[in-house]
Write a protein that holds these residues in place. Structure first.
Motif, PDB file in Angstrom:
ATOM      1  N   PRO A  86       0.795  -1.236   0.000  1.00  0.00           N
ATOM      2  CA  PRO A  86       0.000   0.000   0.000  1.00  0.00           C
ATOM      3  C   PRO A  86       0.823   1.279   0.000  1.00  0.00           C
ATOM      4  O   PRO A  86       0.381   2.302  -0.531  1.00  0.00           O
ATOM      5  N   ASP A  87       2.028   1.247   0.590  1.00  0.00           N
ATOM      6  CA  ASP A  87       2.836   2.463   0.666  1.00  0.00           C
ATOM      7  C   ASP A  87       3.788   2.629  -0.515  1.00  0.00           C
ATOM      8  O   ASP A  87       4.459   3.655  -0.624  1.00  0.00           O
ATOM      9  N   ALA A  90       3.250   5.911  -3.066  1.00  0.00           N
ATOM     10  CA  ALA A  90       3.731   7.185  -2.523  1.00  0.00           C
ATOM     11  C   ALA A  90       5.246   7.211  -2.460  1.00  0.00           C
ATOM     12  O   ALA A  90       5.876   8.238  -2.761  1.00  0.00           O
ATOM     13  N   ARG A  91       5.854   6.091  -2.082  1.00  0.00           N
ATOM     14  CA  ARG A  91       7.313   6.047  -2.000  1.00  0.00           C
ATOM     15  C   ARG A  91       7.956   6.285  -3.356  1.00  0.00           C
ATOM     16  O   ARG A  91       8.953   7.010  -3.472  1.00  0.00           O
ATOM     17  N   ILE A  92       7.391   5.715  -4.394  1.00  0.00           N
ATOM     18  CA  ILE A  92       7.968   5.839  -5.738  1.00  0.00           C
ATOM     19  C   ILE A  92       7.801   7.254  -6.271  1.00  0.00           C
ATOM     20  O   ILE A  92       8.734   7.841  -6.835  1.00  0.00           O
ATOM     21  N   VAL A  93       6.616   7.835  -6.106  1.00  0.00           N
ATOM     22  CA  VAL A  93       6.403   9.210  -6.563  1.00  0.00           C
ATOM     23  C   VAL A  93       7.284  10.178  -5.768  1.00  0.00           C
ATOM     24  O   VAL A  93       7.901  11.092  -6.336  1.00  0.00           O
ATOM     25  N   ASP A  94       7.368   9.973  -4.471  1.00  0.00           N
ATOM     26  CA  ASP A  94       8.215  10.839  -3.643  1.00  0.00           C
ATOM     27  C   ASP A  94       9.675  10.750  -4.084  1.00  0.00           C
ATOM     28  O   ASP A  94      10.397  11.757  -4.060  1.00  0.00           O
ATOM     29  N   THR A 135      -5.259  -1.884 -10.114  1.00  0.00           N
ATOM     30  CA  THR A 135      -6.225  -0.805  -9.873  1.00  0.00           C
ATOM     31  C   THR A 135      -5.805   0.095  -8.715  1.00  0.00           C
ATOM     32  O   THR A 135      -5.578   1.293  -8.892  1.00  0.00           O
ATOM     33  N   ARG A 136      -5.685  -0.488  -7.521  1.00  0.00           N
ATOM     34  CA  ARG A 136      -5.417   0.322  -6.331  1.00  0.00           C
ATOM     35  C   ARG A 136      -4.124   1.115  -6.458  1.00  0.00           C
ATOM     36  O   ARG A 136      -4.098   2.320  -6.173  1.00  0.00           O
ATOM     37  N   SER A 137      -3.039   0.468  -6.880  1.00  0.00           N
ATOM     38  CA  SER A 137      -1.758   1.170  -6.948  1.00  0.00           C
ATOM     39  C   SER A 137      -1.798   2.296  -7.972  1.00  0.00           C
ATOM     40  O   SER A 137      -1.190   3.349  -7.781  1.00  0.00           O
ATOM     41  N   THR A 138      -2.538   2.108  -9.054  1.00  0.00           N
ATOM     42  CA  THR A 138      -2.649   3.152 -10.079  1.00  0.00           C
ATOM     43  C   THR A 138      -3.344   4.386  -9.522  1.00  0.00           C
ATOM     44  O   THR A 138      -2.907   5.521  -9.751  1.00  0.00           O
ATOM     45  N   LEU A 139      -4.413   4.178  -8.774  1.00  0.00           N
ATOM     46  CA  LEU A 139      -5.114   5.308  -8.180  1.00  0.00           C
ATOM     47  C   LEU A 139      -4.262   5.995  -7.112  1.00  0.00           C
ATOM     48  O   LEU A 139      -4.263   7.226  -7.005  1.00  0.00           O
ATOM     49  N   LEU A 140      -3.518   5.216  -6.339  1.00  0.00           N
ATOM     50  CA  LEU A 140      -2.663   5.815  -5.315  1.00  0.00           C
ATOM     51  C   LEU A 140      -1.477   6.552  -5.938  1.00  0.00           C
ATOM     52  O   LEU A 140      -1.047   7.590  -5.415  1.00  0.00           O
ATOM     53  N   ARG A 144      -0.854  10.599  -5.341  1.00  0.00           N
ATOM     54  CA  ARG A 144       0.406  11.193  -4.877  1.00  0.00           C
ATOM     55  C   ARG A 144       0.977  12.149  -5.919  1.00  0.00           C
ATOM     56  O   ARG A 144       1.542  13.197  -5.567  1.00  0.00           O
ATOM     57  N   PHE A 145       0.836  11.797  -7.185  1.00  0.00           N
ATOM     58  CA  PHE A 145       1.286  12.681  -8.261  1.00  0.00           C
ATOM     59  C   PHE A 145       0.559  14.026  -8.170  1.00  0.00           C
ATOM     60  O   PHE A 145       1.181  15.091  -8.231  1.00  0.00           O
ATOM     61  N   ALA A 146      -0.749  13.991  -8.014  1.00  0.00           N
ATOM     62  CA  ALA A 146      -1.535  15.224  -7.937  1.00  0.00           C
ATOM     63  C   ALA A 146      -1.180  16.023  -6.686  1.00  0.00           C
ATOM     64  O   ALA A 146      -1.182  17.259  -6.708  1.00  0.00           O
TER      65      ALA A 146
END
Length: 265
Positions: A86-87, A90-94, A135-140, A144-146
């Motif tokens: 689940p995390d 965010a870790r990848i975008v960060d 699905t879930r990871s794409t939305l997350l 985080r991107f937004a």
């Protein structure tokens, strides 16, 4: 009328994150090369254990990075991550923000393959595993991107779906449900992010030869294309890269089929 001169580097100064870019035969790799040729700096995400469990096997990321870097100039880096966590999104975008100072483009090319089945064979665990990644990871990732995006225009998000709304995918109930959800949610997410200067679209590449088809299937499916061949990774990559440019700023909330006239049935 706007200047119709074509900038050969329309993504110069921008940064893109491409997920699932782990094989030179894949759509993620072809897309990354296009984006880099257009001038974008890149962070390529991969999860090699998934590929290692597939018939095609894992490929050294050094080969992927070398091929993408050869397409342009600037920075190309990589990051690994299992998007079932689940995390992880965010870790990848960060990480992209930390390394490059900004993130303008998100290409959600990753997918969980295998471990599927028919409706009668389906289990809660199989459904959850596909949903978590596809699905879930794409939305997350999008969330985080937004969260980080600061400009008033130029933000780009592209999902990869698989045409589930156009025809059945026999024996792939979990994959079809999870990937089909991206096509269904595109209009809603694009509406939420329009005021933030971000467009959101989904691309269905249709059947693409990325090295997974058996010879018999390859020949059978090729007959369903007017051109007599499967799609090649660069076919959808051209559309995806164009959606990342300013020329596509009026296109949002769409599911675009890049199928070469593929005939079902």
């Amino acid at each position: 009328m706007a200047d119709l001169g074509r900038d050969p580097f329309p993504l110069r100064g921008r940064v893109a994150l491409v997920t699932g870019a782990s094989r030179v035969a894949g759509i993620g790799y072809a897309t990354a090369r296009r984006l880099h040729a257009y001038g974008a700096d890149l962070l390529l995400h991969h999860h090699s254990p998934h590929d290692a469990a597939q018939p095609w096997g894992a490929q050294p990321m050094a080969e992927v990075l070398a091929g993408v870097r050869a397409a342009g100039q600037g920075r190309v880096e990589e990051i690994s991550g299992d998007l079932v966590a689940p995390d992880a999104p965010a870790r990848i975008v960060d990480a992209a923000i930390e390394r490059f100072g900004r993130l303008d483009i998100l290409i959600c090319n990753h997918a969980r393959s295998g471990g599927d089945g028919t409706l009668q064979e389906m289990t809660a665990a199989r459904l959850d595993e596909h949903y978590a990644v596809n699905t879930r990871s794409t939305l997350l990732l999008t969330q985080r991107f937004a969260h980080h995006f600061q400009a008033d225009r130029g933000g780009r998000v592209v999902y990869l779906t698989s045409g589930q709304q156009l025809g059945p995918m026999r024996g792939e109930v979990a994959y079809a449900a999870a990937k089909g959800a991206l096509a269904a949610i595109t209009a809603t997410v694009s509406d939420e992010l329009a005021g933030s200067g971000i467009t959101v679209n989904a691309v269905n590449p249709g059947p693409v030869d990325t090295g997974w088809a058996t010879p018999d299937l390859d020949e059978f499916v090729a007959q369903s294309f007017p051109a007599g061949r499967w799609g090649r990774p660069d076919d959808p990559a051209r559309l995806i890269a164009w959606l990342a440019t300013d020329e596509a700023e009026w296109i949002t909330g769409q599911v675009l089929n890049s199928e070469g006239g593929f005939r079902r049935g």
